[in-house]
Design an enzyme around this catalytic site. Structure first.
Site, PDB file in Angstrom:
ATOM      1  N   LYS A 104       0.621  -1.350  -0.370  1.00  0.00           N
ATOM      2  CA  LYS A 104      -0.158  -0.218  -0.023  1.00  0.00           C
ATOM      3  C   LYS A 104       0.817   1.161  -0.171  1.00  0.00           C
ATOM      4  CE  LYS A 104      -2.133  -1.148   3.601  1.00  0.00           C
ATOM      5  NZ  LYS A 104      -1.807  -2.616   3.913  1.00  0.00           N
ATOM      6  N   ASN A 127      -1.931   5.798   6.354  1.00  0.00           N
ATOM      7  CA  ASN A 127      -0.582   5.156   6.796  1.00  0.00           C
ATOM      8  C   ASN A 127       0.676   5.600   6.844  1.00  0.00           C
ATOM      9  OD1 ASN A 127      -2.593   4.238   7.349  1.00  0.00           O
ATOM     10  ND2 ASN A 127      -2.146   1.743   6.968  1.00  0.00           N
ATOM     11  N   HIS A 174      -4.220  -8.896   9.981  1.00  0.00           N
ATOM     12  CA  HIS A 174      -5.017  -8.797  11.464  1.00  0.00           C
ATOM     13  C   HIS A 174      -6.144  -9.402  11.517  1.00  0.00           C
ATOM     14  CE1 HIS A 174      -2.354  -5.627  10.625  1.00  0.00           C
ATOM     15  NE2 HIS A 174      -2.957  -4.820   9.324  1.00  0.00           N
TER      16      HIS A 174
END
Length: 422
Positions: A104, A127, A174
């Site tokens: 990303k 992020n 996650h």
């Protein structure tokens, strides 16, 4: 043309979670004259009683949906927005959102770099270090906002509708937060959910997802002529025309070729000229903490891949080197299965050095030397490595057991390597 934004719900506001994005939201709300308070688990004031007097809540990405204050807010019927949702409602610009399990940050920064090569105004956030909320009121009207969005941020998306959306890949990650891979996938796909017919949705060929959702134009990247942005015959192709030779891409690894393809696809599909895309792909130097060459000392290459916080990311790092690897693994676990590491580690690694909370679990799968701390692991790896070999920090774990975040872990690694030069 950007999508019209829904209005913010009326305050007073409670911001839950006061890390980087939560603090940015608090500043934005107060600068707009809103009554807003912030609470944080670390301060012990994030209990349901904090909701008294609040009419709307902003949930920071690191706060789970099961947190008592969030659960209580929803039980009371209060509006609960994520930081990305709130910032998007306050920034009227066109958006390109990038998500996926890995790549990303690299892809987000590369898209921004291509815009700059094309002399197009752009702002990069997410992020990658800049909270999206911090851009409110700071972005020129003509600029495109390119933002990295995580599953934590997307699970709180309500009406978020970027004009361009990119899903790079999907692999288990996650699971300690989302519970199942299916729930994690649903969160990722929310990046497409509210897109319209004039928008663009980029995804890899053969993703394994039957329906991306939303109504955007689909653009695929991958191997073979059936992909709009394809990798074949040693070149990347767009609209049956060669874009550039694969060997011209400066970033290491097949995964970075895929990142480059995704970035090129969204830029070309949204009208950026091929010459600018070529120039951007040829000149992009990569991002910090992602397969970052730190130094070569006594013939040994030291590589900082601290951003590899899951198994899939470490696997692509291992595939990026032909030389024997001395691999530093470990940190805080995320509920993943480490079995996929066994064969690649056995094949490619001359040594494994285990740190942090997951050292025992990882050691049971891949073997290696228990070092506990990163400093000891660097010392052990450096002592064992021979000229032509690689010392690679690619932990496959989060950093929070010993560091503030993966960036702090990466900086510490680089400082330790630099100290070896003296």
């Amino acid at each position: 043309m950007s999508h019209p934004r829904p209005p913010l719900p009326p305050g007073p506001w409670l911001v839950v979670g006061l890390a980087r994005s939560g603090l940015a939201v608090l500043d934005v709300l107060r600068s707009r004259g809103e009554e807003a308070r912030g609470v944080d688990r670390r301060q012990g004031d994030d209990e349901p009683a904090a909701l008294d007097g609040a009419r709307a809540v902003v949930k920071s990405p690191g706060v789970p949906a099961q947190a008592p204050v969030i659960a209580a807010a929803r039980e009371r019927g209060l509006a609960v927005l994520g930081e990305v949702e709130l910032a998007w409602r306050l920034i009227p610009n066109e958006f390109v959102a990038v998500t996926g399990t890995n790549g990303k940050t690299t892809t987000t920064e590369l898209i921004g770099h291509i815009h700059r090569e094309a002399a197009l105004p752009v702002a990069v956030a997410g992020n990658v270090g800049t909270a999206l909320s911090s851009l409110v009121g700071q972005v020129p009207d003509a600029a495109t906002v390119v933002c990295e969005v995580s599953s934590f941020q997307l699970e709180d998306a309500v009406e978020f509708a970027p004009e361009g959306a990119v899903l790079l890949n999907l692999a288990p990650d996650h699971l300690d937060r989302h519970g199942t891979f299916e729930a994690y996938t649903r969160a990722k796909l929310r990046v497409f959910a509210h897109q319209g017919n004039d928008d663009v949705a980029v995804a890899p060929l053969g993703l394994g997802v039957e329906d991306l959702g939303g109504c955007a134009r689909r653009v695929c990247f991958g191997d073979g002529p059936q992909a709009e942005l394809s990798d074949r015959a040693g070149h990347l192709w767009w609209a049956d025309e060669p874009l550039l030779a694969v060997e011209e891409l400066p970033l290491r690894g097949l995964h970075n070729r895929r990142n480059a393809m995704a970035a090129a696809a969204i830029c070309l599909a949204r009208g950026i000229e091929p010459d600018a895309v070529r120039a951007g792909l040829r000149t992009f130097a990569g991002v910090e903490h992602r397969l970052e060459d730190v130094a070569t000392i006594d013939g040994v290459l030291y590589v900082n891949d601290s951003k590899a916080t899951n198994v899939a990311s470490t696997l692509v790092a291992l595939e990026s080197f032909g030389a024997p690897i001395h691999l530093i693994l470990g940190g805080q676990g995320k509920g993943e299965d480490y079995a996929p590491l066994r064969a690649p580690v056995a094949e490619r690694c001359a040594g494994v050095y285990l740190i942090g909370e997951e050292a025992e679990r990882l050691g049971a799968v891949v073997g290696g030397e228990r070092c506990e701390t990163l400093e000891r692991a660097v010392e052990a790896a450096a002592a064992a490595a021979r000229p032509g070999e690689v010392v690679l920090l690619s932990p496959a774990c989060a950093s929070f057991d010993q560091f503030e975040d993966f960036e702090a872990r990466g900086r510490a690694f680089k400082e330790m390597v630099s100290a070896r030069r003296t």
